[in-house]
Design an enzyme around this catalytic site. Structure first.
Site, PDB file in Angstrom:
ATOM      1  N   SER A  85       0.804  -1.233   0.000  1.00  0.00           N
ATOM      2  CA  SER A  85       0.000   0.000   0.000  1.00  0.00           C
ATOM      3  C   SER A  85       0.830   1.273   0.000  1.00  0.00           C
ATOM      4  CB  SER A  85      -0.909   0.043   1.225  1.00  0.00           C
ATOM      5  OG  SER A  85      -1.817  -1.011   1.191  1.00  0.00           O
ATOM      6  N   THR A 188      -1.245   2.549   4.474  1.00  0.00           N
ATOM      7  CA  THR A 188      -0.594   3.850   4.301  1.00  0.00           C
ATOM      8  C   THR A 188       0.233   4.168   5.530  1.00  0.00           C
ATOM      9  OG1 THR A 188      -2.386   4.738   2.990  1.00  0.00           O
ATOM     10  CG2 THR A 188      -1.108   6.335   4.228  1.00  0.00           C
ATOM     11  N   THR A 206       1.601   6.953   0.281  1.00  0.00           N
ATOM     12  CA  THR A 206       0.745   5.798  -0.028  1.00  0.00           C
ATOM     13  C   THR A 206       0.677   5.535  -1.525  1.00  0.00           C
ATOM     14  OG1 THR A 206      -1.471   4.889   0.371  1.00  0.00           O
ATOM     15  CG2 THR A 206      -1.377   7.181  -0.279  1.00  0.00           C
ATOM     16  N   ARG A 216      -7.600   8.656  -9.532  1.00  0.00           N
ATOM     17  CA  ARG A 216      -8.141   8.875  -8.178  1.00  0.00           C
ATOM     18  C   ARG A 216      -7.013   9.313  -7.224  1.00  0.00           C
ATOM     19  NH1 ARG A 216      -7.036   6.747  -2.800  1.00  0.00           N
ATOM     20  NH2 ARG A 216      -8.978   6.793  -1.628  1.00  0.00           N
ATOM     21  N   VAL A 217      -7.316  10.306  -6.423  1.00  0.00           N
ATOM     22  CA  VAL A 217      -6.376  10.786  -5.408  1.00  0.00           C
ATOM     23  C   VAL A 217      -7.062  10.639  -4.054  1.00  0.00           C
ATOM     24  CG1 VAL A 217      -5.232  12.870  -4.528  1.00  0.00           C
ATOM     25  CG2 VAL A 217      -5.182  12.360  -6.975  1.00  0.00           C
ATOM     26  N   GLY A 218      -6.329  10.169  -3.071  1.00  0.00           N
ATOM     27  CA  GLY A 218      -6.907   9.969  -1.748  1.00  0.00           C
ATOM     28  C   GLY A 218      -6.647  11.137  -0.812  1.00  0.00           C
ATOM     29  N   ASP A 219      -6.730  10.864   0.467  1.00  0.00           N
ATOM     30  CA  ASP A 219      -6.554  11.905   1.483  1.00  0.00           C
ATOM     31  C   ASP A 219      -5.084  12.235   1.751  1.00  0.00           C
ATOM     32  OD1 ASP A 219      -6.519   9.162   2.528  1.00  0.00           O
ATOM     33  OD2 ASP A 219      -6.031  10.131   4.427  1.00  0.00           O
ATOM     34  N   THR A 239      -5.266   7.273   8.195  1.00  0.00           N
ATOM     35  CA  THR A 239      -5.140   6.117   7.307  1.00  0.00           C
ATOM     36  C   THR A 239      -6.532   5.537   7.104  1.00  0.00           C
ATOM     37  OG1 THR A 239      -4.097   3.935   7.040  1.00  0.00           O
ATOM     38  CG2 THR A 239      -4.611   4.593   9.276  1.00  0.00           C
ATOM     39  N   GLY A 240      -6.695   4.815   6.016  1.00  0.00           N
ATOM     40  CA  GLY A 240      -8.008   4.225   5.757  1.00  0.00           C
ATOM     41  C   GLY A 240      -8.628   4.784   4.488  1.00  0.00           C
ATOM     42  N   LEU A 241      -9.914   4.658   4.360  1.00  0.00           N
ATOM     43  CA  LEU A 241     -10.591   5.064   3.121  1.00  0.00           C
ATOM     44  C   LEU A 241     -10.527   6.586   2.954  1.00  0.00           C
ATOM     45  CD1 LEU A 241     -12.256   4.094   0.672  1.00  0.00           C
ATOM     46  CD2 LEU A 241     -14.288   4.634   2.023  1.00  0.00           C
ATOM     47  N   GLY A 242      -9.697   7.022   1.990  1.00  0.00           N
ATOM     48  CA  GLY A 242      -9.399   8.444   1.824  1.00  0.00           C
ATOM     49  C   GLY A 242     -10.628   9.306   1.634  1.00  0.00           C
TER      50      GLY A 242
HETATM   51  C1  SD4 Z   1      -6.075   6.475   0.477  1.00  0.00           C
HETATM   52  N1  SD4 Z   1      -5.731   6.722   2.856  1.00  0.00           N
HETATM   53  O1  SD4 Z   1      -5.487   6.684  -0.560  1.00  0.00           O
HETATM   54  C2  SD4 Z   1      -5.289   6.015   1.674  1.00  0.00           C
HETATM   55  C3  SD4 Z   1      -5.467   4.549   1.770  1.00  0.00           C
HETATM   56  C4  SD4 Z   1      -4.811   3.878   2.862  1.00  0.00           C
HETATM   57  O2  SD4 Z   1      -3.496   2.055   3.115  1.00  0.00           O
HETATM   58  O3  SD4 Z   1      -4.779   4.272   4.000  1.00  0.00           O
HETATM   59  N2  SD4 Z   1      -4.234   2.775   2.419  1.00  0.00           N
HETATM   60  O4  SD4 Z   1      -7.295   6.551   0.590  1.00  0.00           O
END
Ligand code: SD4
Length: 328
Positions: A85, A188, A206, A216-219, A239-242
């Site tokens: 990740s 992440t 990440t 797609r871009v995350g947090d 961390t987690g679902l951005g």
């Molecule tokens: C994201 N926060 O791109 C990241 C994902 C994550 O391990 O935490 N992945 O959404």
């Protein structure tokens, strides 16, 4: 949890690795005496935070710079071939292309980030170059790659690691994307640290969600979502679902709650409650937050069980299980 992770966790917890530190040398004010934190202190998300913290701590001793420390720490994870990740060995998007996001910030408001960048081994160092060498905060995609070339960053061959290729091949059989609660899928690294004088810095890097849409871009590269740092208050990372974290400006929210007097733990818990209230299908969403305040006190909380973090102080580098809103 994989056997390897269990082993790292047990062996490091068992030996409570002692790293002689940079001694806290400042005279304490009365306000500081009423708090019980640690300085210096480095925190980072998940099990891979242990080796990352060790590198960060060594760098802090070497240069005395908390910014250098948080950069060096996550560079370790960016080349950890076991980690799917973070870094170029991370799982690709649905087109089979690995794209990376990273951000870095110091407590005086300086920040830099890169998003949707390809072929760069250490996006965290590119984010630092954006912060230090451009008038901008965020460079994305091809522009970020061009900037990297201009700065002398080598371009890596665009080829999935054997592990990522094998996982991608499996995924292609059904080609279904659904964010699931699985700590192995949320790796992440976010790192936040404070030095003995109270200077703060943070970093986050990440490859984002596996099999995401191309572009797609995350947090993680969004200042205030995946990372926020303010010397007057503290720092937070996520961390987690951005998407769920961006929706509530998670890291900024935590720092602002601490500014209003919440402890880091209270602030993380409130951010998780907010996240839960603003996201549908919460049973499928994992997100976790880490925070420290300017006294070196710590907070951590997640939506679901399974989130952990590494904590390095002068007395050792240990893995800590975070509490969560939903119970096991
Ligand atoms: C994201 N926060 O791109 C990241 C994902 C994550 O391990 O935490 N992945 O959404």
């Amino acid at each position: 949890m994989s056997q390897r992770r269990k082993f790292i966790r047990q062996s490091l917890l068992g030996s409570a690795l002692f790293i002689p530190g940079v001694a806290a040398s400042c005279a304490q004010t009365n306000e500081e005496k009423s708090h019980s934190g640690d300085k210096p202190l480095i925190l980072s998300t998940w099990n891979h935070g242990l080796p990352a913290n060790a590198d960060a701590w060594a760098k802090l001793q070497e240069t005395g710079s908390i910014l250098d420390a948080v950069e060096a720490g996550v560079r370790n994870t960016e080349v950890d071939m076991e980690n799917l990740s973070v870094g170029l060995q991370g799982l690709p998007d649905r087109e089979g292309i690995t794209t990376l996001d990273a951000s870095i910030m110091t407590g005086d408001g300086a920040c830099g980030s890169v998003a949707f960048v390809r072929q760069i081994k250490h996006p965290i160092s590119l984010a630092r170059a954006v912060m230090e060498k451009t008038p901008h905060v965020l460079l994305a995609g091809e522009g970020a790659r061009q900037f990297a070339i201009a700065q002398g960053f080598p371009l890596e061959e665009e080829k999935l690691s054997p592990k990522a290729q094998a996982e991608y091949d499996k995924w292609k059989v059904t080609s279904q994307y659904k964010p699931i609660i699985n700590i192995e899928n949320h790796d992440t690294i976010g790192m936040i640290g404070i030095d003995a004088q109270g200077k703060l810095a943070g970093s986050c890097t990440t490859s984002g969600l596996a099999y995401k849409m191309h572009g797609r871009v995350g947090d993680s590269p969004i200042i205030g979502a995946g990372l926020f740092v303010d010397d007057e208050v503290g720092a937070a990372t996520a961390t987690g679902l951005g998407e769920s974290i961006i929706r509530i400006c998670g890291s900024f929210l935590i720092v602002e709650l601490m500014r209003q007097g919440r402890t880091p733990q209270e602030a993380c818990e409130e951010a998780v409650r907010r996240l839960i209230s603003k996201n549908k299908d919460i049973k499928d969403i994992q997100a976790g937050f880490l925070a420290i305040n300017k006294y070196g006190e710590v907070g951590a909380y997640a939506v679901h069980p399974g989130f952990n973090f590494a904590k390095a102080t002068e007395s050792g580098n240990i893995l800590v299980d975070a509490n969560s809103h939903f119970k096991p």
